[in-house]
Design a protein around this motif. Structure first.
Motif, PDB file in Angstrom:
ATOM      1  N   MET A   1      37.746  21.285  -6.262  1.00 17.63           N
ATOM      2  CA  MET A   1      39.327  21.360  -5.188  1.00 17.63           C
ATOM      3  C   MET A   1      40.866  20.761  -5.337  1.00 17.63           C
ATOM      4  O   MET A   1      39.924  19.663  -5.042  1.00 17.63           O
ATOM      5  CB  MET A   1      38.184  20.884  -4.003  1.00 17.63           C
ATOM      6  N   LEU A   2      41.142  21.358  -5.786  1.00 17.63           N
ATOM      7  CA  LEU A   2      42.133  20.368  -6.167  1.00 17.63           C
ATOM      8  C   LEU A   2      43.240  21.305  -5.159  1.00 17.63           C
ATOM      9  O   LEU A   2      43.000  22.110  -5.032  1.00 17.63           O
ATOM     10  CB  LEU A   2      42.902  20.359  -7.614  1.00 17.63           C
ATOM     11  N   LEU A   3      44.340  20.240  -4.943  1.00 16.86           N
ATOM     12  CA  LEU A   3      45.641  20.999  -4.589  1.00 16.86           C
ATOM     13  C   LEU A   3      46.917  19.871  -5.046  1.00 16.86           C
ATOM     14  O   LEU A   3      47.011  19.172  -4.773  1.00 16.86           O
ATOM     15  CB  LEU A   3      45.591  20.957  -2.998  1.00 16.86           C
ATOM     16  N   ALA A   4      47.320  20.847  -5.376  1.00 16.22           N
ATOM     17  CA  ALA A   4      48.814  20.219  -6.689  1.00 16.22           C
ATOM     18  C   ALA A   4      49.507  19.979  -5.718  1.00 16.22           C
ATOM     19  O   ALA A   4      50.587  20.888  -4.501  1.00 16.22           O
ATOM     20  CB  ALA A   4      49.045  20.827  -7.771  1.00 16.22           C
ATOM     21  N   LEU A   5      50.351  18.891  -5.351  1.00 16.10           N
ATOM     22  CA  LEU A   5      51.411  18.767  -4.802  1.00 16.10           C
ATOM     23  C   LEU A   5      52.219  19.279  -5.496  1.00 16.10           C
ATOM     24  O   LEU A   5      53.006  17.974  -6.871  1.00 16.10           O
ATOM     25  CB  LEU A   5      51.502  17.230  -3.762  1.00 16.10           C
ATOM     26  N   LYS A   6      53.863  19.685  -5.704  1.00 10.51           N
ATOM     27  CA  LYS A   6      54.633  19.811  -6.641  1.00 10.51           C
ATOM     28  C   LYS A   6      56.276  19.461  -5.438  1.00 10.51           C
ATOM     29  O   LYS A   6      56.425  20.716  -4.701  1.00 10.51           O
ATOM     30  CB  LYS A   6      55.002  21.523  -6.830  1.00 10.51           C
ATOM     31  N   PRO A 226      39.795  28.033  -3.083  1.00 10.48           N
ATOM     32  CA  PRO A 226      40.057  29.757  -4.543  1.00 10.48           C
ATOM     33  C   PRO A 226      39.576  28.350  -5.451  1.00 10.48           C
ATOM     34  O   PRO A 226      39.943  27.642  -5.536  1.00 10.48           O
ATOM     35  CB  PRO A 226      41.765  29.949  -4.824  1.00 10.48           C
ATOM     36  N   ALA A 227      39.139  28.885  -6.156  1.00 12.45           N
ATOM     37  CA  ALA A 227      38.151  28.258  -7.430  1.00 12.45           C
ATOM     38  C   ALA A 227      39.423  27.697  -8.662  1.00 12.45           C
ATOM     39  O   ALA A 227      38.889  26.814  -8.810  1.00 12.45           O
ATOM     40  CB  ALA A 227      37.204  29.360  -8.097  1.00 12.45           C
ATOM     41  N   HIS A 228      40.349  28.465  -8.008  1.00 11.27           N
ATOM     42  CA  HIS A 228      41.999  27.733  -8.968  1.00 11.27           C
ATOM     43  C   HIS A 228      42.677  27.562  -8.327  1.00 11.27           C
ATOM     44  O   HIS A 228      43.320  26.429  -8.739  1.00 11.27           O
ATOM     45  CB  HIS A 228      43.162  29.223  -9.588  1.00 11.27           C
ATOM     46  N   GLY A 229      42.035  26.911  -7.249  1.00  7.10           N
ATOM     47  CA  GLY A 229      43.086  25.189  -6.220  1.00  7.10           C
ATOM     48  C   GLY A 229      44.553  25.727  -5.533  1.00  7.10           C
ATOM     49  O   GLY A 229      44.570  27.097  -6.011  1.00  7.10           O
ATOM     50  N   HIS A 230      44.841  25.035  -5.341  1.00  9.61           N
ATOM     51  CA  HIS A 230      46.146  25.874  -4.573  1.00  9.61           C
ATOM     52  C   HIS A 230      47.599  25.081  -5.814  1.00  9.61           C
ATOM     53  O   HIS A 230      47.171  23.951  -5.821  1.00  9.61           O
ATOM     54  CB  HIS A 230      45.980  25.217  -3.319  1.00  9.61           C
ATOM     55  N   ARG A 266      47.222  17.943 -13.043  1.00  7.15           N
ATOM     56  CA  ARG A 266      45.769  17.550 -13.254  1.00  7.15           C
ATOM     57  C   ARG A 266      45.233  19.049 -13.323  1.00  7.15           C
ATOM     58  O   ARG A 266      45.085  19.390 -13.733  1.00  7.15           O
ATOM     59  CB  ARG A 266      46.159  16.711 -12.090  1.00  7.15           C
ATOM     60  N   LEU A 267      46.173  19.718 -12.680  1.00  4.93           N
ATOM     61  CA  LEU A 267      45.261  21.325 -11.845  1.00  4.93           C
ATOM     62  C   LEU A 267      45.660  22.016 -13.435  1.00  4.93           C
ATOM     63  O   LEU A 267      44.721  23.018 -13.889  1.00  4.93           O
ATOM     64  CB  LEU A 267      46.407  22.373 -11.072  1.00  4.93           C
ATOM     65  N   PHE A 268      46.848  21.543 -14.504  1.00  3.21           N
ATOM     66  CA  PHE A 268      46.795  22.667 -15.308  1.00  3.21           C
ATOM     67  C   PHE A 268      45.766  22.089 -16.653  1.00  3.21           C
ATOM     68  O   PHE A 268      44.579  23.306 -17.065  1.00  3.21           O
ATOM     69  CB  PHE A 268      48.338  22.456 -15.941  1.00  3.21           C
ATOM     70  N   GLU A 269      45.953  20.825 -16.547  1.00  2.00           N
ATOM     71  CA  GLU A 269      45.036  20.845 -17.373  1.00  2.00           C
ATOM     72  C   GLU A 269      43.495  21.285 -17.373  1.00  2.00           C
ATOM     73  O   GLU A 269      42.324  20.711 -18.010  1.00  2.00           O
ATOM     74  CB  GLU A 269      44.714  18.913 -17.729  1.00  2.00           C
ATOM     75  N   GLN A 270      43.008  21.313 -15.880  1.00  2.08           N
ATOM     76  CA  GLN A 270      41.514  21.663 -15.758  1.00  2.08           C
ATOM     77  C   GLN A 270      41.473  23.640 -15.548  1.00  2.08           C
ATOM     78  O   GLN A 270      40.340  23.816 -15.947  1.00  2.08           O
ATOM     79  CB  GLN A 270      41.255  22.012 -13.499  1.00  2.08           C
ATOM     80  N   LEU A 271      42.653  24.140 -16.658  1.00  3.83           N
ATOM     81  CA  LEU A 271      42.530  25.395 -16.765  1.00  3.83           C
ATOM     82  C   LEU A 271      41.906  25.532 -18.283  1.00  3.83           C
ATOM     83  O   LEU A 271      41.752  25.168 -18.732  1.00  3.83           O
ATOM     84  CB  LEU A 271      44.043  25.782 -16.237  1.00  3.83           C
ATOM     85  N   ASP A 272      41.088  26.733 -17.666  1.00  6.40           N
ATOM     86  CA  ASP A 272      40.448  27.490 -19.493  1.00  6.40           C
ATOM     87  C   ASP A 272      41.412  28.671 -19.253  1.00  6.40           C
ATOM     88  O   ASP A 272      41.630  29.699 -19.175  1.00  6.40           O
ATOM     89  CB  ASP A 272      38.691  27.900 -19.125  1.00  6.40           C
TER      90      ASP A 272
END
Length: 301
Positions: A1-6, A226-230, A266-272
């Protein structure tokens, strides 16, 4: 469960006064984040012409622009010369990088980009982007690897530039999940991680939401991960200053919900990436914000 802060940093005041409290809050909550910098002159005062845009006055009245930005900032570029943020605040920017946070490009001249890029040609667009890229490299001693458009304003030339300079990824618009952008029928090779949640200035003043309770609304939107995070976008001028207590309630709430609070990298690095869908990009409206902005469009195929 990732939530990215921009974190979008729009102004000279936000860079000098909003960033230190934000960094301290993130460290208290063991949160990562990506800081996107405005690298040229602060011309915030020139936004006065937006008064004629539908919905702008209602947004201003809801979000107390004078309180958040200050009178001096609202005169930059008109009655007062706009300070060069990158020249004056380079040390503060590097300090954020040295504290372990990812940095990237927001814009060169925030007001200029936000108000004009959607209708500008290739030459104008590339000139502004290259100004930002060169200033970023001057400050950090390395090329930028990510970009998040000021005001979520983009055009086709800007998307292609991101591919040309080989950014790892970008976060330029609003949407629901990461995707490969399709521009004029061509899939580009710089994935987009759109902002998935509404911002505080879009929510406060609507349907009884206040700085004291708006965190409850946002936490309701993230209750089911969501599976893809926020991706949540915040602003140094808001969450780093008068709305810092609201932001800290959000950070604590997201931690209770089980999220890891991370940078967009970090969210990007988890993407397939091989399974990432392809979507068109378009301009459209969203509730709480005046004018049009870049949106994740229909899936291709």
């Amino acid at each position: 469960m990732l939530l990215a802060l921009k974190i979008d940093v729009d102004t000279y005041r936000g860079t000098r006064e909003g960033i230190p409290p934000l960094v301290a809050a993130l460290q208290r909550h063991q949160a990562g984040a990506t800081f996107l910098w405005s690298l040229g002159p602060d011309h915030t005062g020139r936004a006065i012409k937006r008064v004629f845009r539908p919905g702008f006055l209602s947004k201003v009245s809801r979000t107390s622009v004078v309180e958040h930005y200050g009178i001096r900032t609202l005169l930059y570029g008109t009655l007062l010369p706009g300070p060069d943020i990158g020249r004056r605040c380079a040390a503060q920017m590097r300090a954020v990088r040295d504290a372990g946070f990812e940095c990237g490009i927001h814009t060169y001249d925030h007001i200029k980009w936000q108000d004009y890029v959607a209708s500008k040609d290739q030459a104008w667009t590339l000139r502004e982007l290259e100004r930002a890229r060169l200033r970023y490299q001057e400050i950090f001693g390395e090329p930028p690897k990510t970009h998040g458009a000021a005001g979520w304003q983009m055009n086709s030339h800007a998307y292609r530039w991101e591919e040309t300079v080989k950014l790892d990824y970008a976060s330029d618009g609003r949407g629901t999940h990461p995707f490969w952008p399709v521009v004029d029928g061509q899939r580009l090779n710089c994935p987009q991680l759109p902002t998935t949640l509404p911002t505080l200035d879009e929510l406060i003043g609507v349907d009884g939401l206040t700085p004291e309770n708006v965190h409850e609304h946002l936490l309701g939107l993230t209750a089911d991960a969501p599976a893809h995070g926020h991706v949540y976008t915040l602003h140094a001028e808001l969450e780093g200053m008068r709305l810092l207590p609201t932001f800290e309630r959000l950070l604590a709430g997201w931690r209770r919900q089980g999220y890891q609070l991370v940078s967009t990298r970090r969210l990007f690095e988890q993407l397939d990436l091989a399974r990432l869908p392809e979507h068109g990009v378009e301009m459209g409206e969203i509730p709480g914000r005046s004018g049009t902005l870049a949106l994740q469009g229909k899936v291709r195929g």
